[in-house]
Design a protein around this motif. Sequence first.
Motif, PDB file in Angstrom:
ATOM      1  N   HIS A   1       0.832  -1.196   0.000  1.00  0.00           N
ATOM      2  CA  HIS A   1       0.000   0.000   0.000  1.00  0.00           C
ATOM      3  C   HIS A   1       0.871   1.250   0.000  1.00  0.00           C
ATOM      4  CE1 HIS A   1      -3.241   2.739   0.992  1.00  0.00           C
ATOM      5  NE2 HIS A   1      -2.477   3.242   1.944  1.00  0.00           N
TER       6      HIS A   1
ATOM      7  N   ALA B   1       1.183   4.864   1.033  1.00  0.00           N
ATOM      8  CA  ALA B   1       0.523   5.778   1.959  1.00  0.00           C
ATOM      9  C   ALA B   1       0.466   7.185   1.366  1.00  0.00           C
ATOM     10  CB  ALA B   1       1.269   5.810   3.292  1.00  0.00           C
ATOM     11  N   HIS B   2      -0.560   7.948   1.763  1.00  0.00           N
ATOM     12  CA  HIS B   2      -0.669   9.339   1.338  1.00  0.00           C
ATOM     13  C   HIS B   2       0.423  10.178   1.990  1.00  0.00           C
ATOM     14  CE1 HIS B   2      -5.057   9.442  -0.211  1.00  0.00           C
ATOM     15  NE2 HIS B   2      -4.526   8.267  -0.398  1.00  0.00           N
TER      16      HIS B   2
ATOM     17  N   TYR C   1      -0.331   9.547  13.244  1.00  0.00           N
ATOM     18  CA  TYR C   1      -1.417  10.168  12.493  1.00  0.00           C
ATOM     19  C   TYR C   1      -0.875  11.082  11.411  1.00  0.00           C
ATOM     20  CZ  TYR C   1      -5.567  13.142  11.714  1.00  0.00           C
ATOM     21  OH  TYR C   1      -6.627  13.840  11.165  1.00  0.00           O
ATOM     22  N   ASP C   2      -1.485  11.011  10.231  1.00  0.00           N
ATOM     23  CA  ASP C   2      -1.176  11.897   9.108  1.00  0.00           C
ATOM     24  C   ASP C   2      -2.276  12.939   9.035  1.00  0.00           C
ATOM     25  OD1 ASP C   2      -0.917  13.146   6.659  1.00  0.00           O
ATOM     26  OD2 ASP C   2      -0.717  11.309   5.498  1.00  0.00           O
TER      27      ASP C   2
ATOM     28  N   SER D   1      -4.030  13.630   5.339  1.00  0.00           N
ATOM     29  CA  SER D   1      -4.942  12.633   4.771  1.00  0.00           C
ATOM     30  C   SER D   1      -5.954  12.108   5.786  1.00  0.00           C
ATOM     31  CB  SER D   1      -4.145  11.448   4.211  1.00  0.00           C
ATOM     32  OG  SER D   1      -3.564  10.696   5.267  1.00  0.00           O
TER      33      SER D   1
ATOM     34  N   ARG E   1      -5.248   9.798   7.881  1.00  0.00           N
ATOM     35  CA  ARG E   1      -4.983   8.370   8.041  1.00  0.00           C
ATOM     36  C   ARG E   1      -3.934   8.133   9.122  1.00  0.00           C
ATOM     37  NH1 ARG E   1      -5.502   5.324   2.284  1.00  0.00           N
ATOM     38  NH2 ARG E   1      -7.228   6.568   1.455  1.00  0.00           N
ATOM     39  N   TYR E   2      -3.988   6.927   9.667  1.00  0.00           N
ATOM     40  CA  TYR E   2      -3.021   6.482  10.667  1.00  0.00           C
ATOM     41  C   TYR E   2      -2.182   5.365  10.075  1.00  0.00           C
ATOM     42  CZ  TYR E   2      -6.061   8.803  14.109  1.00  0.00           C
ATOM     43  OH  TYR E   2      -6.808   9.720  14.809  1.00  0.00           O
TER      44      TYR E   2
ATOM     45  N   THR F   1      -2.289   0.783   7.250  1.00  0.00           N
ATOM     46  CA  THR F   1      -2.819   2.133   7.151  1.00  0.00           C
ATOM     47  C   THR F   1      -4.316   2.029   7.406  1.00  0.00           C
ATOM     48  OG1 THR F   1      -2.885   1.829   4.745  1.00  0.00           O
ATOM     49  CG2 THR F   1      -1.086   3.131   5.643  1.00  0.00           C
ATOM     50  N   LEU F   2      -4.840   2.946   8.205  1.00  0.00           N
ATOM     51  CA  LEU F   2      -6.228   2.863   8.622  1.00  0.00           C
ATOM     52  C   LEU F   2      -6.779   4.238   8.949  1.00  0.00           C
ATOM     53  CD1 LEU F   2      -6.267   3.150  12.032  1.00  0.00           C
ATOM     54  CD2 LEU F   2      -5.158   0.927  11.799  1.00  0.00           C
ATOM     55  N   ARG F   3      -8.092   4.308   9.104  1.00  0.00           N
ATOM     56  CA  ARG F   3      -8.764   5.536   9.512  1.00  0.00           C
ATOM     57  C   ARG F   3      -9.608   5.275  10.758  1.00  0.00           C
ATOM     58  NH1 ARG F   3     -12.196   6.306   4.885  1.00  0.00           N
ATOM     59  NH2 ARG F   3     -11.359   4.343   4.074  1.00  0.00           N
TER      60      ARG F   3
ATOM     61  N   ASP G   1      -7.300   0.422   5.377  1.00  0.00           N
ATOM     62  CA  ASP G   1      -7.034   0.753   3.981  1.00  0.00           C
ATOM     63  C   ASP G   1      -5.956  -0.111   3.353  1.00  0.00           C
ATOM     64  OD1 ASP G   1      -8.914   2.854   3.854  1.00  0.00           O
ATOM     65  OD2 ASP G   1      -7.491   4.216   4.801  1.00  0.00           O
TER      66      ASP G   1
END
Length: 392
Positions: A6, A8-9, A73-74, A77, A79-80, A97-99, A115
Amino acid sequence: MRRHRHRAHRGRALVGSLTAIGLLGSVALVSGFAAEPAAAAKPRNVRLLDTITVPAGTTEFGMPFGGLSGIDYDRESGRYVALSDDRSENGKARFYTLRLPLDGAAFAGDKPVLDGLTVLDDTTGEPFAAKAVDPEAIRWTPDGDGLLWTSEGASSSGQPAFVREATTSGGYERELPLPNAYAPVRSASGTLTAGVRNNQALEGLTLSPDGSKVVTVTENALVQDGPAASLTAKSPSRLLVADRATGKPKAEHVYEVDPISDAPTAPLPPPVGTYSADRGVTEILAINETDYLTVERSFASGVGFAIRLYWTSSIGATNVNGKDALSGDEKPMRKKLLYDFTTSGTDADNVEGITWGPRLPDGSRSLVLVADDNFGFNGSVTKFHLLSVRSR
């Protein structure tokens, strides 16, 4: 949702979120990042808002969703990134990666939105072999194009701890050298005589507000520095500040871990079957250039976990950079208890990760903590805790 590689952003992650009003005091800003603070602002009001639980045994992307020991945490985006401490035994060494969407001052759902899963590569370019790594902490790099993460290694077998940088697709980039004092040293009889203790090494990792420094902390004292935490004794852990570009140590300070909270009352389940109790630092999070939040986890079999959140500062603490061993005369970092899950009546479980999260509707900053389920051993489950924090 994607498995394995994946991408990541981009994000500013921790360093961007540190510019929050009310947590840094007066700061200068350089390219969107917090520079040296004019004054330290100590968080004072911390409240638990919500908790969600993921049952042990949950499988995602073909591997157990568990062992979460680090989270970051980002902000851009939303996202974590969450690191599993799987030693490539239940699945490959990996991160997710998750929310965790919010609805006001609470989690919007009863589980994280996953994600992606990304497998971490060793220096060979291949996934880690079984028991070749013990992942513990993870942070985005300031530009969001990479990740920093730690392994505790395994001092019992001579496997050193490390801090490494990886691409967002899991590829090995480089390793940041640790001082010689951290390297496991064994006598001819096999006794560990110096270095990080087995399973008590680099649990904590954070970045300075400007992203130029990497900060780690040992879970308990180096062998030559003093005892591990006991029911009656503190443990002098080391907090290490290193230049992110070169890896060179810039400062080290003594952080005293409190004594174990409770004595064990029953043995651990099979196959362990022994009475067990310990305490250590499981994570660190920068507030500014000198101040940090720390998570101390105490455990006693038959009793469970006691999780405490502290404020600590290097201001006035002795710089022990370059010392092979502590003398015992050093002035440790100041610390103050901010939040105690036990006295709040909450079963926090095995909390090992902490990150700044999004701003809350009332203007306060959020903290998100994650608890490691130990892949279901001794009844643990994955938990995400949402807290609010103010400096007034």
